[in-house]
Scaffold this motif. Structure first.
Motif, PDB file in Angstrom:
ATOM      1  N   GLY A   5       0.831  -1.201   0.000  1.00 11.91           N
ATOM      2  CA  GLY A   5       0.000   0.000   0.000  1.00 11.91           C
ATOM      3  C   GLY A   5       0.855   1.236   0.000  1.00 11.91           C
ATOM      4  N   TYR A   6       0.506   2.189   0.816  1.00 14.38           N
ATOM      5  CA  TYR A   6       1.143   3.486   0.782  1.00 14.38           C
ATOM      6  C   TYR A   6       1.548   3.863   2.197  1.00 14.38           C
ATOM      7  N   ALA A   7       2.845   3.823   2.459  1.00 11.50           N
ATOM      8  CA  ALA A   7       3.324   4.014   3.822  1.00 11.50           C
ATOM      9  C   ALA A   7       3.411   5.481   4.188  1.00 11.50           C
ATOM     10  N   THR A   8       4.014   6.263   3.337  1.00 15.36           N
ATOM     11  CA  THR A   8       4.099   7.692   3.590  1.00 15.36           C
ATOM     12  C   THR A   8       3.815   8.436   2.304  1.00 15.36           C
ATOM     13  N   VAL A   9       3.136   9.534   2.448  1.00 16.36           N
ATOM     14  CA  VAL A   9       2.832  10.373   1.303  1.00 16.36           C
ATOM     15  C   VAL A   9       3.033  11.807   1.727  1.00 16.36           C
ATOM     16  N   SER A  10       2.574  12.718   0.920  1.00 17.22           N
ATOM     17  CA  SER A  10       2.817  14.138   1.186  1.00 17.22           C
ATOM     18  C   SER A  10       2.427  14.527   2.606  1.00 17.22           C
ATOM     19  N   SER A  11       3.362  15.137   3.321  1.00 16.60           N
ATOM     20  CA  SER A  11       3.060  15.567   4.688  1.00 16.60           C
ATOM     21  C   SER A  11       2.007  16.671   4.696  1.00 16.60           C
ATOM     22  N   ALA A  12       1.789  17.278   3.531  1.00 12.15           N
ATOM     23  CA  ALA A  12       0.746  18.300   3.437  1.00 12.15           C
ATOM     24  C   ALA A  12      -0.641  17.673   3.469  1.00 12.15           C
ATOM     25  N   ILE A  59      -2.008  16.368  -6.802  1.00 14.23           N
ATOM     26  CA  ILE A  59      -1.307  15.329  -6.054  1.00 14.23           C
ATOM     27  C   ILE A  59      -2.285  14.472  -5.252  1.00 14.23           C
ATOM     28  N   THR A  60      -3.166  15.095  -4.487  1.00 17.13           N
ATOM     29  CA  THR A  60      -4.069  14.352  -3.613  1.00 17.13           C
ATOM     30  C   THR A  60      -5.068  13.523  -4.423  1.00 17.13           C
ATOM     31  N   GLY A  61      -5.581  14.099  -5.499  1.00 12.93           N
ATOM     32  CA  GLY A  61      -6.514  13.358  -6.344  1.00 12.93           C
ATOM     33  C   GLY A  61      -5.882  12.111  -6.935  1.00 12.93           C
ATOM     34  N   HIS A  62      -4.610  12.209  -7.312  1.00  9.95           N
ATOM     35  CA  HIS A  62      -3.923  11.031  -7.839  1.00  9.95           C
ATOM     36  C   HIS A  62      -3.658  10.005  -6.734  1.00  9.95           C
ATOM     37  N   GLN A  63      -3.298  10.469  -5.542  1.00  9.66           N
ATOM     38  CA  GLN A  63      -3.085   9.529  -4.441  1.00  9.66           C
ATOM     39  C   GLN A  63      -4.359   8.729  -4.138  1.00  9.66           C
ATOM     40  N   TYR A 206       7.313   7.694 -11.221  1.00  6.53           N
ATOM     41  CA  TYR A 206       5.909   8.101 -11.141  1.00  6.53           C
ATOM     42  C   TYR A 206       5.486   8.279  -9.685  1.00  6.53           C
ATOM     43  N   ASP A 207       5.797   7.294  -8.836  1.00  7.15           N
ATOM     44  CA  ASP A 207       5.453   7.388  -7.419  1.00  7.15           C
ATOM     45  C   ASP A 207       6.123   8.587  -6.759  1.00  7.15           C
ATOM     46  N   ASN A 208       7.394   8.813  -7.073  1.00  7.29           N
ATOM     47  CA  ASN A 208       8.111   9.937  -6.463  1.00  7.29           C
ATOM     48  C   ASN A 208       7.442  11.261  -6.789  1.00  7.29           C
ATOM     49  N   PHE A 209       6.992  11.396  -8.035  1.00 10.96           N
ATOM     50  CA  PHE A 209       6.338  12.652  -8.415  1.00 10.96           C
ATOM     51  C   PHE A 209       5.085  12.883  -7.580  1.00 10.96           C
ATOM     52  N   PHE A 210       4.339  11.818  -7.322  1.00 15.25           N
ATOM     53  CA  PHE A 210       3.102  11.941  -6.557  1.00 15.25           C
ATOM     54  C   PHE A 210       3.302  11.674  -5.058  1.00 15.25           C
ATOM     55  N   MET A 211       4.569  11.767  -4.600  1.00 12.07           N
ATOM     56  CA  MET A 211       4.906  11.718  -3.178  1.00 12.07           C
ATOM     57  C   MET A 211       4.390  10.442  -2.516  1.00 12.07           C
ATOM     58  N   THR A 212       4.603   9.336  -3.177  1.00  6.71           N
ATOM     59  CA  THR A 212       4.128   8.048  -2.694  1.00  6.71           C
ATOM     60  C   THR A 212       5.311   7.118  -2.447  1.00  6.71           C
ATOM     61  N   LEU A 213       5.379   6.578  -1.238  1.00  3.07           N
ATOM     62  CA  LEU A 213       6.402   5.605  -0.871  1.00  3.07           C
ATOM     63  C   LEU A 213       5.718   4.283  -0.580  1.00  3.07           C
ATOM     64  N   ARG A 214       6.153   3.216  -1.227  1.00  3.50           N
ATOM     65  CA  ARG A 214       5.493   1.921  -1.086  1.00  3.50           C
ATOM     66  C   ARG A 214       6.155   1.069  -0.013  1.00  3.50           C
ATOM     67  N   THR A 223      -7.203   1.763   4.336  1.00  3.06           N
ATOM     68  CA  THR A 223      -8.488   2.439   4.529  1.00  3.06           C
ATOM     69  C   THR A 223      -8.303   3.778   5.214  1.00  3.06           C
ATOM     70  N   SER A 224      -7.445   3.823   6.231  1.00  2.00           N
ATOM     71  CA  SER A 224      -7.206   5.062   6.964  1.00  2.00           C
ATOM     72  C   SER A 224      -6.633   6.135   6.046  1.00  2.00           C
ATOM     73  N   GLN A 225      -5.670   5.746   5.210  1.00  2.00           N
ATOM     74  CA  GLN A 225      -5.072   6.727   4.305  1.00  2.00           C
ATOM     75  C   GLN A 225      -6.101   7.244   3.296  1.00  2.00           C
TER      76      GLN A 225
END
Length: 287
Positions: A5-12, A59-63, A206-214, A223-225
């Motif tokens: 899934g997605y461990a960390t994403v944009s802190s914003a 960014i958020t819409g893509h996440q 692609y993930d880096n651009f959208f601030m996504t770390l797997r 679900t929480s994210q």
């Protein structure tokens, strides 16, 4: 092994140190906002600039889209080998497909001048052939959104999902015509010079651009994210509307003036709530 899934994403959007959200509380807020309630934003917040707002939406819409694709892929995997998924799975796939439609509208709400001056150049700086085909989460659902398999609508019980996939294509084509009127993506612009095929490297870019770390994330974490982002988007739309600078009216591409698209636009708050509700329902309740 828990699902990827997605461990960390944009802190914003969602600081990684935050504890899991309360699904019932977020769903209550989503329903309240969908029904016209106040977003109740903190008083210390200042209005964002257009650059900040539409960058956040992109960014958020893509996440959210990645998470929706991931959840759809899980459903398709659980139904592998069946000619047609069970009715509960089809209903959830339909809900998620409309969620993807909503995210296309949300990210595509960016005015063309800002897309051309802010977003497209940044994608080009990431890679001159930057392409949505590099999104690894799209692979499991690519056939579905290209109208193959169950999305053909051959089975009567899959008709709702087939309609949602058709609406997705209408919106996708309309957004492309709106933001890239010359009709050539970054990938298409560079194809004569070099062919960049999807790979592990392009997926990371692609993930880096959208601030996504797997990383391995359990179902509750995913679900929480998703719920946190849906809450942020619902609050944004409730406070500013889907089109803060206007939707362009009759100058919009024909696809975006269709009845189906107008229905998605008018229901976007309810779609966000429905996606959140589907994601918060345990998978075992599908059977």
């Amino acid at each position: 092994m828990p699902p990827v899934g997605y461990a960390t994403v944009s802190s914003a959007v969602v600081p990684s140190a935050l504890p899991p959200c309360n699904p019932d509380l977020v769903l209550f807020r989503l329903r309240l906002l969908a029904d016209g309630g106040s977003p109740d934003l903190p008083a210390i917040r200042t209005d964002p600039t257009d650059d900040q707002l539409f960058w956040f939406r992109w960014i958020t819409g893509h996440q959210i889209t990645f998470l929706i694709w991931h959840l759809m892929g899980e459903i398709l995997d659980r139904n592998a080998g069946r000619e047609t998924p069970d009715r509960a799975s089809l209903a959830r796939l339909e809900t998620y497909a409309y969620g993807y439609c909503a995210m296309l509208l949300y990210t595509g709400s960016c005015p063309i001048d800002l897309y051309q001056s802010l977003i497209r150049p940044r994608m080009q700086l990431q890679h001159r052939s930057f392409s949505g085909t590099w999104a690894s989460d799209f692979v499991p659902v690519r056939g579905l959104f290209r109208g193959r398999g169950v999305a053909r609508g051959d089975a009567p019980e899959a008709a709702g999902l087939a309609r949602a996939v058709d609406v997705h294509k209408t919106i996708h084509d309309g957004i492309a015509a709106l933001l890239v009127p010359e009709g050539r993506s970054l990938l298409q612009q560079t194809m004569k010079e070099t062919v960049v095929r999807p790979s592990e490297r392009t997926a990371i870019l692609y993930d880096n651009f959208f601030m996504t770390l797997r990383a391995p994330v359990d179902a509750d974490g995913i679900t929480s994210q998703l719920l946190r982002r849906l809450d942020a988007v619902a609050s944004d739309v409730a406070a500013r509307g889907l089109y803060p600078r206007g939707d362009g009216g009759d100058e919009r591409p024909e696809e975006l003036r269709s009845t189906e698209v107008a229905r998605c636009e008018s229901r976007i708050g309810h779609i966000l709530h429905e996606v959140g509700e589907a994601a918060a329902t345990p998978a075992e309740l599908l059977s």
